[in-house]
Design a protein around this motif. Structure first.
Motif, PDB file in Angstrom:
ATOM      1  N   TRP A  82      -0.287  -3.620  -7.722  1.00 61.58           N
ATOM      2  CA  TRP A  82       0.902  -3.130  -8.460  1.00 61.58           C
ATOM      3  C   TRP A  82       2.010  -4.151  -8.445  1.00 61.58           C
ATOM      4  CZ3 TRP A  82       0.454  -0.479 -12.921  1.00 61.58           C
ATOM      5  CH2 TRP A  82      -0.987   0.690 -12.884  1.00 61.58           C
ATOM      6  N   THR A  83       2.776  -4.252  -6.833  1.00 66.44           N
ATOM      7  CA  THR A  83       3.175  -5.897  -7.362  1.00 66.44           C
ATOM      8  C   THR A  83       3.078  -7.361  -7.793  1.00 66.44           C
ATOM      9  OG1 THR A  83       4.011  -5.044  -4.988  1.00 66.44           O
ATOM     10  CG2 THR A  83       4.905  -7.510  -5.701  1.00 66.44           C
ATOM     11  N   MET A  84       1.858  -7.570  -7.866  1.00 65.88           N
ATOM     12  CA  MET A  84       1.291  -8.492  -9.013  1.00 65.88           C
ATOM     13  C   MET A  84       1.817  -7.978 -10.467  1.00 65.88           C
ATOM     14  SD  MET A  84       0.149 -11.652  -6.124  1.00 65.88           S
ATOM     15  CE  MET A  84       2.067 -10.152  -5.720  1.00 65.88           C
ATOM     16  N   ARG A  85       1.306  -7.190 -10.657  1.00 63.76           N
ATOM     17  CA  ARG A  85       0.954  -6.895 -12.047  1.00 63.76           C
ATOM     18  C   ARG A  85       3.133  -6.707 -11.870  1.00 63.76           C
ATOM     19  NH1 ARG A  85      -2.619  -2.808 -10.629  1.00 63.76           N
ATOM     20  NH2 ARG A  85      -4.956  -2.981 -10.620  1.00 63.76           N
ATOM     21  N   ALA A  86       3.512  -6.715 -11.359  1.00 58.03           N
ATOM     22  CA  ALA A  86       5.236  -6.610 -11.742  1.00 58.03           C
ATOM     23  C   ALA A  86       5.514  -7.713 -11.841  1.00 58.03           C
ATOM     24  CB  ALA A  86       6.022  -6.119 -10.440  1.00 58.03           C
ATOM     25  N   VAL A  87       4.891  -8.799 -11.088  1.00 57.42           N
ATOM     26  CA  VAL A  87       4.859 -10.247 -11.303  1.00 57.42           C
ATOM     27  C   VAL A  87       4.948 -10.860 -12.398  1.00 57.42           C
ATOM     28  CG1 VAL A  87       4.892 -12.803 -10.148  1.00 57.42           C
ATOM     29  CG2 VAL A  87       4.987 -10.937  -8.934  1.00 57.42           C
ATOM     30  N   LEU A  88       3.332 -10.120 -12.828  1.00 52.79           N
ATOM     31  CA  LEU A  88       3.203 -11.007 -14.681  1.00 52.79           C
ATOM     32  C   LEU A  88       4.468 -10.364 -15.622  1.00 52.79           C
ATOM     33  CD1 LEU A  88      -0.467 -10.222 -13.939  1.00 52.79           C
ATOM     34  CD2 LEU A  88       0.985 -12.375 -14.638  1.00 52.79           C
ATOM     35  N   ALA A  89       4.456  -8.666 -15.599  1.00 55.50           N
ATOM     36  CA  ALA A  89       5.270  -8.927 -16.170  1.00 55.50           C
ATOM     37  C   ALA A  89       6.391  -9.425 -16.129  1.00 55.50           C
ATOM     38  CB  ALA A  89       6.060  -7.194 -15.512  1.00 55.50           C
ATOM     39  N   VAL A  90       7.353  -9.850 -15.121  1.00 55.84           N
ATOM     40  CA  VAL A  90       8.437 -10.001 -15.012  1.00 55.84           C
ATOM     41  C   VAL A  90       7.970 -11.699 -15.882  1.00 55.84           C
ATOM     42  CG1 VAL A  90       9.769 -11.843 -13.937  1.00 55.84           C
ATOM     43  CG2 VAL A  90       9.383  -9.494 -13.268  1.00 55.84           C
ATOM     44  N   ALA A  92       5.975 -11.823 -18.764  1.00 54.14           N
ATOM     45  CA  ALA A  92       5.241 -12.221 -19.566  1.00 54.14           C
ATOM     46  C   ALA A  92       6.886 -11.555 -20.502  1.00 54.14           C
ATOM     47  CB  ALA A  92       5.303 -10.405 -19.571  1.00 54.14           C
ATOM     48  N   LEU A  93       7.870 -10.997 -19.898  1.00 52.20           N
ATOM     49  CA  LEU A  93       9.511 -11.266 -20.692  1.00 52.20           C
ATOM     50  C   LEU A  93       9.987 -12.587 -20.565  1.00 52.20           C
ATOM     51  CD1 LEU A  93      10.792  -8.200 -17.961  1.00 52.20           C
ATOM     52  CD2 LEU A  93      10.261  -8.038 -20.638  1.00 52.20           C
ATOM     53  N   TRP A  94       9.666 -13.183 -19.910  1.00 49.20           N
ATOM     54  CA  TRP A  94      10.101 -14.434 -19.748  1.00 49.20           C
ATOM     55  C   TRP A  94       9.434 -15.435 -21.051  1.00 49.20           C
ATOM     56  CZ3 TRP A  94       7.233 -19.284 -18.358  1.00 49.20           C
ATOM     57  CH2 TRP A  94       7.503 -20.399 -18.987  1.00 49.20           C
ATOM     58  N   GLU A 100       6.544 -15.835 -27.062  1.00 46.01           N
ATOM     59  CA  GLU A 100       5.396 -16.348 -26.949  1.00 46.01           C
ATOM     60  C   GLU A 100       5.108 -15.445 -27.257  1.00 46.01           C
ATOM     61  OE1 GLU A 100       4.265 -19.542 -26.745  1.00 46.01           O
ATOM     62  OE2 GLU A 100       5.803 -20.974 -26.184  1.00 46.01           O
ATOM     63  N   TRP A 101       4.550 -15.032 -28.757  1.00 43.53           N
ATOM     64  CA  TRP A 101       4.204 -13.784 -28.412  1.00 43.53           C
ATOM     65  C   TRP A 101       2.397 -13.981 -27.748  1.00 43.53           C
ATOM     66  CZ3 TRP A 101       7.784 -10.736 -28.699  1.00 43.53           C
ATOM     67  CH2 TRP A 101       8.717 -11.142 -30.260  1.00 43.53           C
ATOM     68  N   LEU A 102       1.461 -14.990 -28.546  1.00 41.92           N
ATOM     69  CA  LEU A 102       0.350 -15.204 -28.387  1.00 41.92           C
ATOM     70  C   LEU A 102       0.068 -14.808 -26.652  1.00 41.92           C
ATOM     71  CD1 LEU A 102      -3.119 -15.503 -29.216  1.00 41.92           C
ATOM     72  CD2 LEU A 102      -1.941 -17.788 -29.411  1.00 41.92           C
ATOM     73  N   LEU A 103       0.918 -16.104 -25.912  1.00 44.22           N
ATOM     74  CA  LEU A 103       1.051 -15.786 -25.007  1.00 44.22           C
ATOM     75  C   LEU A 103       1.010 -14.464 -23.865  1.00 44.22           C
ATOM     76  CD1 LEU A 103       2.454 -19.420 -23.383  1.00 44.22           C
ATOM     77  CD2 LEU A 103       0.346 -18.397 -22.482  1.00 44.22           C
ATOM     78  N   VAL A 104       2.256 -13.896 -24.503  1.00 43.71           N
ATOM     79  CA  VAL A 104       2.509 -12.520 -23.661  1.00 43.71           C
ATOM     80  C   VAL A 104       0.747 -12.101 -23.897  1.00 43.71           C
ATOM     81  CG1 VAL A 104       3.516 -10.895 -24.072  1.00 43.71           C
ATOM     82  CG2 VAL A 104       4.831 -12.809 -24.014  1.00 43.71           C
ATOM     83  N   ALA A 105       0.400 -11.420 -25.079  1.00 39.61           N
ATOM     84  CA  ALA A 105      -0.805 -10.453 -25.398  1.00 39.61           C
ATOM     85  C   ALA A 105      -2.065 -11.638 -23.899  1.00 39.61           C
ATOM     86  CB  ALA A 105      -0.814 -10.877 -27.014  1.00 39.61           C
ATOM     87  N   LEU A 162       1.274 -20.653 -16.848  1.00 42.51           N
ATOM     88  CA  LEU A 162       1.773 -20.648 -17.850  1.00 42.51           C
ATOM     89  C   LEU A 162       2.894 -22.228 -16.845  1.00 42.51           C
ATOM     90  CD1 LEU A 162       2.559 -16.785 -17.380  1.00 42.51           C
ATOM     91  CD2 LEU A 162       1.632 -18.356 -19.588  1.00 42.51           C
ATOM     92  N   LEU A 163       3.240 -21.470 -16.091  1.00 45.63           N
ATOM     93  CA  LEU A 163       4.486 -23.040 -15.516  1.00 45.63           C
ATOM     94  C   LEU A 163       3.661 -24.354 -15.719  1.00 45.63           C
ATOM     95  CD1 LEU A 163       4.904 -21.930 -11.902  1.00 45.63           C
ATOM     96  CD2 LEU A 163       6.297 -21.696 -14.660  1.00 45.63           C
ATOM     97  N   TRP A 164       2.512 -24.840 -15.802  1.00 48.63           N
ATOM     98  CA  TRP A 164       1.929 -26.104 -15.600  1.00 48.63           C
ATOM     99  C   TRP A 164       1.821 -26.207 -17.768  1.00 48.63           C
ATOM    100  CZ3 TRP A 164      -2.613 -26.882 -19.588  1.00 48.63           C
ATOM    101  CH2 TRP A 164      -2.824 -28.050 -19.603  1.00 48.63           C
ATOM    102  N   LEU A 165       1.027 -24.973 -18.469  1.00 53.69           N
ATOM    103  CA  LEU A 165       1.198 -25.602 -20.056  1.00 53.69           C
ATOM    104  C   LEU A 165       2.911 -25.369 -20.547  1.00 53.69           C
ATOM    105  CD1 LEU A 165      -0.564 -23.957 -22.218  1.00 53.69           C
ATOM    106  CD2 LEU A 165      -0.324 -21.948 -22.204  1.00 53.69           C
ATOM    107  N   ARG A 166       3.583 -24.563 -20.172  1.00 52.63           N
ATOM    108  CA  ARG A 166       4.975 -24.841 -20.491  1.00 52.63           C
ATOM    109  C   ARG A 166       5.999 -25.795 -19.473  1.00 52.63           C
ATOM    110  NH1 ARG A 166       3.424 -23.640 -24.421  1.00 52.63           N
ATOM    111  NH2 ARG A 166       2.424 -21.935 -25.463  1.00 52.63           N
TER     112      ARG A 166
END
Length: 239
Positions: A82-90, A92-94, A100-105, A162-166
């Protein structure tokens, strides 16, 4: 005053990135399926290796209460799924702030797919966890693959991608790689140390998680390339 901007082109050519991601995903899938087959048929050498690793760590966990409490905290708090999923939620908010709607999905879908796959495989393989007369931790559900190891691998892999992509600065990507590697290896060790998983469970989680990230990155690059080609063809027809 003119402020220089970063070049739009990625450090790695898109076609090369897609090819590399596709091949990496295929290799990781083959390795995972091979391990899955060995686990399912209870291959003797693998069972012996798992037992040897578990028997070696369990007495250490039983005899070092302070260290074991710290490992509990690492496993159940810092590197908990759940901590790992929270990291992904952050993350996703970024991406949402950047529209970046497609990337969020894509990120949400990859994470959800990992959770579904691990639960389906746990039920299908139905492997018992290590059992001890003096356990230092208790875990539910079946053993293979390790959900902690898979979730950490998917999360850290997606963040680095994501960091590499952006086009984040190389120092930021290197930092994410180091933190991610420590987290992935570390969470695997905590599950073994606490005696709630076999070594092959952890390796299976790593392999499946890495295969998911590689496959997801390849699929995203393929879809965006196709969309870019379609837009280019549409613009050409309008000229």
């Amino acid at each position: 005053m003119h402020v220089p901007t970063r070049p739009a082109a990625p450090a790695v050519p898109p076609r090369l990135a897609r090819t590399t991601g596709k091949r990496a995903g295929a290799v990781l899938c083959v390795l995972f399926l091979a391990l899955l087959a060995l686990v399912a048929c209870e291959w003797g050498p693998l069972v012996s290796l798992d037992r040897w690793g578990a028997d070696g760590l369990h007495p250490v966990a039983v005899g070092h209460h302070g260290w074991t409490r710290f490992v509990h905290w690492l496993s159940d708090r810092l590197w908990d799924p759940w901590t790992m999923r929270a990291v992904l939620a952050v993350a996703a908010l970024w991406l949402l702030r950047r529209r970046e709607w497609l990337l969020v999905a894509w990120v949400a879908g990859t994470s959800a797919l990992g959770t579904v796959l691990q639960q389906l495989l746990k039920a299908a393989v139905d492997r018992d966890r290590p059992r001890w007369p003096d356990p230092v931790a208790v875990a539910s559900y079946q053993a293979f693959p390790s959900g902690h190891a898979l979730t950490a691998t998917v999360t850290c892999g997606l963040v680095v991608w994501l960091l590499w992509l952006r086009r984040v600065r190389p120092a930021g990507i290197r930092t994410a790689l180091v933190v991610g590697a420590v987290s992935v290896v570390g969470v695997g060790f905590t599950r073994l140390y606490l005696g709630v998983h076999w070594l092959s469970d952890v390796v299976g989680g790593w392999l499946l998680g890495a295969a998911l990230v590689a496959g997801s990155a390849w699929a995203y690059d393929a879809v965006t390339a196709r969309r870019a080609t379609a837009r280019g063809e549409l613009e050409d027809t309008r000229k």
